[in-house]
Structures are given as structure tokens and as C-alpha cells.
Design an enzyme around this catalytic site. Structure first.
Site, PDB file in Angstrom:
ATOM      1  N   GLU A  44       0.860  -1.195   0.000  1.00  0.00           N
ATOM      2  CA  GLU A  44       0.000   0.000   0.000  1.00  0.00           C
ATOM      3  C   GLU A  44       0.895   1.244   0.000  1.00  0.00           C
ATOM      4  OE1 GLU A  44      -2.401   0.379   3.554  1.00  0.00           O
ATOM      5  OE2 GLU A  44      -2.831   2.485   3.118  1.00  0.00           O
ATOM      6  N   THR A  76      -5.023   5.991   2.212  1.00  0.00           N
ATOM      7  CA  THR A  76      -5.399   7.355   2.593  1.00  0.00           C
ATOM      8  C   THR A  76      -6.339   7.985   1.557  1.00  0.00           C
ATOM      9  OG1 THR A  76      -3.147   7.482   3.515  1.00  0.00           O
ATOM     10  CG2 THR A  76      -4.500   9.429   3.759  1.00  0.00           C
ATOM     11  N   LYS A 136     -10.211  -2.462   7.653  1.00  0.00           N
ATOM     12  CA  LYS A 136      -8.977  -2.012   8.301  1.00  0.00           C
ATOM     13  C   LYS A 136      -9.371  -1.490   9.679  1.00  0.00           C
ATOM     14  CE  LYS A 136      -6.103   2.148   7.964  1.00  0.00           C
ATOM     15  NZ  LYS A 136      -5.310   3.027   7.104  1.00  0.00           N
TER      16      LYS A 136
HETATM   17  O1  LIG Z   1      -3.142   4.250   7.809  1.00  0.00           O
HETATM   18  C1  LIG Z   1      -2.054   3.899   8.143  1.00  0.00           C
HETATM   19  C2  LIG Z   1      -1.389   4.304   9.356  1.00  0.00           C
HETATM   20  O2  LIG Z   1      -1.337   5.684   9.487  1.00  0.00           O
HETATM   21  C3  LIG Z   1      -0.039   3.697   9.469  1.00  0.00           C
HETATM   22  O3  LIG Z   1       0.341   3.765  10.770  1.00  0.00           O
HETATM   23  P1  LIG Z   1       1.774   3.285  11.241  1.00  0.00           P
HETATM   24  O4  LIG Z   1       2.770   4.109  10.507  1.00  0.00           O
HETATM   25  O5  LIG Z   1       1.735   3.571  12.711  1.00  0.00           O
HETATM   26  O6  LIG Z   1       1.922   1.813  10.947  1.00  0.00           O
END
Ligand SMILES: O=C[C@H](O)COP(=O)(O)O
Length: 220
Positions: A44, A76, A136
């Protein structure tokens, strides 16, 4: 572009989904190749900066030329316009920090995987009623494995993947799988800004291989 089932199969087979963004095109490509070399077949890339779209298009080109079996998804995604743009750019799957009904309708009609971020049973029910199959859990570290085990029986047909603050330690990953998730999303704990800043790709490769091995062992 991948079918919904193929994207689910590839993500679940590896048991984790690495995610990252870098404003620099060459670093973004270097991380993609590093993950591929570590054995990853679904990644991703997150839309977190003005450079995201042009980087993503270049990454798709490199993927097509050098690693055709790699699925490249976009994360995102917060609105329909973004979803349409990345659909045209060839994204294999789509991930959001929240549930966006119009994005769900658009992508499901196109036969593309959409994994919305959900934080409550109400959001999960809304997503399930819209035809979503893959949730998710976000932010994973705020919800925690106890949230997953608490709702697991209510949603037998859904696939869950916590993302956000998910640790790469054996204890953390094992606790999540025992709670009923099918994969874990891993961002900054696996691919930190510092590591990308210093082009320490061997660190990403080594860590990714370690986590993949760990997941294989845990799921045996
Ligand atoms: O949507 C994804 C997250 O912001 C990723 O979080 P992370 O960097 O703590 O794994």
C-alpha cells in the site's frame, strides 16, 4: 488491476500489508523494489502528499516492467475524486482511514477491493451493509487486540486487518492473530522515515523478511 478476490488472497497469503509514503520518487521506487526482494507481493502506497499521484504512476510503470506480479494499492483515500483518479492510474486495491460510502459503491461496482478504516461496530456494520468484505481496524493501537476478539463473532464473514501503530514484535503480531485478524498493516514500524532518509534499504528488507517468517510461524 486486480480482482477483489485476488487482492484478498495475496494480502492474506503474506499475512501483512506494508504501507508507506515518500515525497521522493526514487526513494518510493527503491522501497517498492526492496519489499519485492523481501518476498512481498502486495504493497500500500499512501496518498499523503502532493507528489503522491505522480510517484504512484511511476511506481506502476516500474511494477509493470520489473515485478508484474506485485499488487500496488493506494491508501489514505478520503473521497470519491481520489478513488476515481487512482482507479484510472491502475491501483490494485484501495484503503481509507475511514468508511466513505461513495468510494465503496464506486469500487465495488468496478470489482476492486476497498478496505475502509473502521473504529466502531456501527462503522463496521455500515461498511458490511455496503458490500465491504475487508476492514482495516484503525488506529490499530488504540483499538487493540481485545477490541478484535470482542467483535470477532459478530462479523464472521468479514476479514480484519489492524493498521496504525502496529508493532513488529512477535508478541504484538501473535496477540493480533490470536484475536482473529487475518493480516496486519505495517507502516512506520517497518518502514520508518529515518530508514528511507538514509536509504537504509537493507534494514527494510531484513525486517520485512523477519516479519514474514514470524507470521508464517505464528500461523502454523
Ligand atoms: O493508515 C495507516 C497508518 O497511518 C499507518 O500507521 P503506522 O505508521 O503507525 O503503521
Amino acid at each position: 488491476m486486480s480482482t477483489i478476490q485476488n487482492a484478498i488472497d495475496v494480502i492474506l497469503k503474506q499475512g501483512m500489508l506494508p504501507l508507506y509514503f515518500n515525497s521522493d520518487e526514487s526513494k518510493s521506487i527503491a522501497v517498492l523494489k526492496t519489499l519485492y526482494n523481501a518476498g512481498i507481493r502486495a504493497v500500500e502506497y499512501t496518498s499523503r502528499g502532493p507528489e503522491a499521484l505522480s510517484n504512484f504512476k511511476k511506481m506502476i510503470e516500474v511494477r509493470n516492467a520489473e515485478m508484474p506480479e506485485m499488487l500496488l494499492g493506494i491508501g489514505t483515500i478520503k473521497n470519491l475524486a481520489q478513488a476515481e483518479t487512482y482507479y484510472l492510474a491502475g491501483a490494485d486495491f484501495f484503503i481509507s482511514p475511514g468508511f466513505v460510502p461513495e468510494v465503496a459503491s464506486f469500487l465495488i461496482a468496478k470489482g476492486v477491493l476497498y478496505a475502509p478504516g473502521c473504529m466502531t461496530p456501527t462503522e463496521i456494520i455500515a461498511a458490511e451493509n455496503a458490500g465491504v468484505k475487508f476492514i482495516k481496524l484503525f488506529p490499530g493501537n488504540i483499538l487493540g487486540p481485545d477490541f478484535m476478539s470482542g467483535i470477532r463473532d459478530i462479523f464472521p464473514d468479514l476479514i480484519f486487518m489492524p493498521t496504525g501503530g502496529v508493532d513488529t514484535t512477535r508478541q504484538s503480531i501473535e496477540t493480533w492473530f490470536n484475536a482473529g485478524v487475518s493480516a496486519v498493516g505495517m507502516g512506520s514500524k517497518l518502514i520508518s522515515k529515518e530508514v528511507m532518509e538514509f536509504d537504509a534499504y537493507e534494514t527494510i528488507e531484513k525486517e520485512t523478511k523477519r516479519v514474514l517468517d514470524l507470521i508464517e510461524t505464528i500461523r502454523k
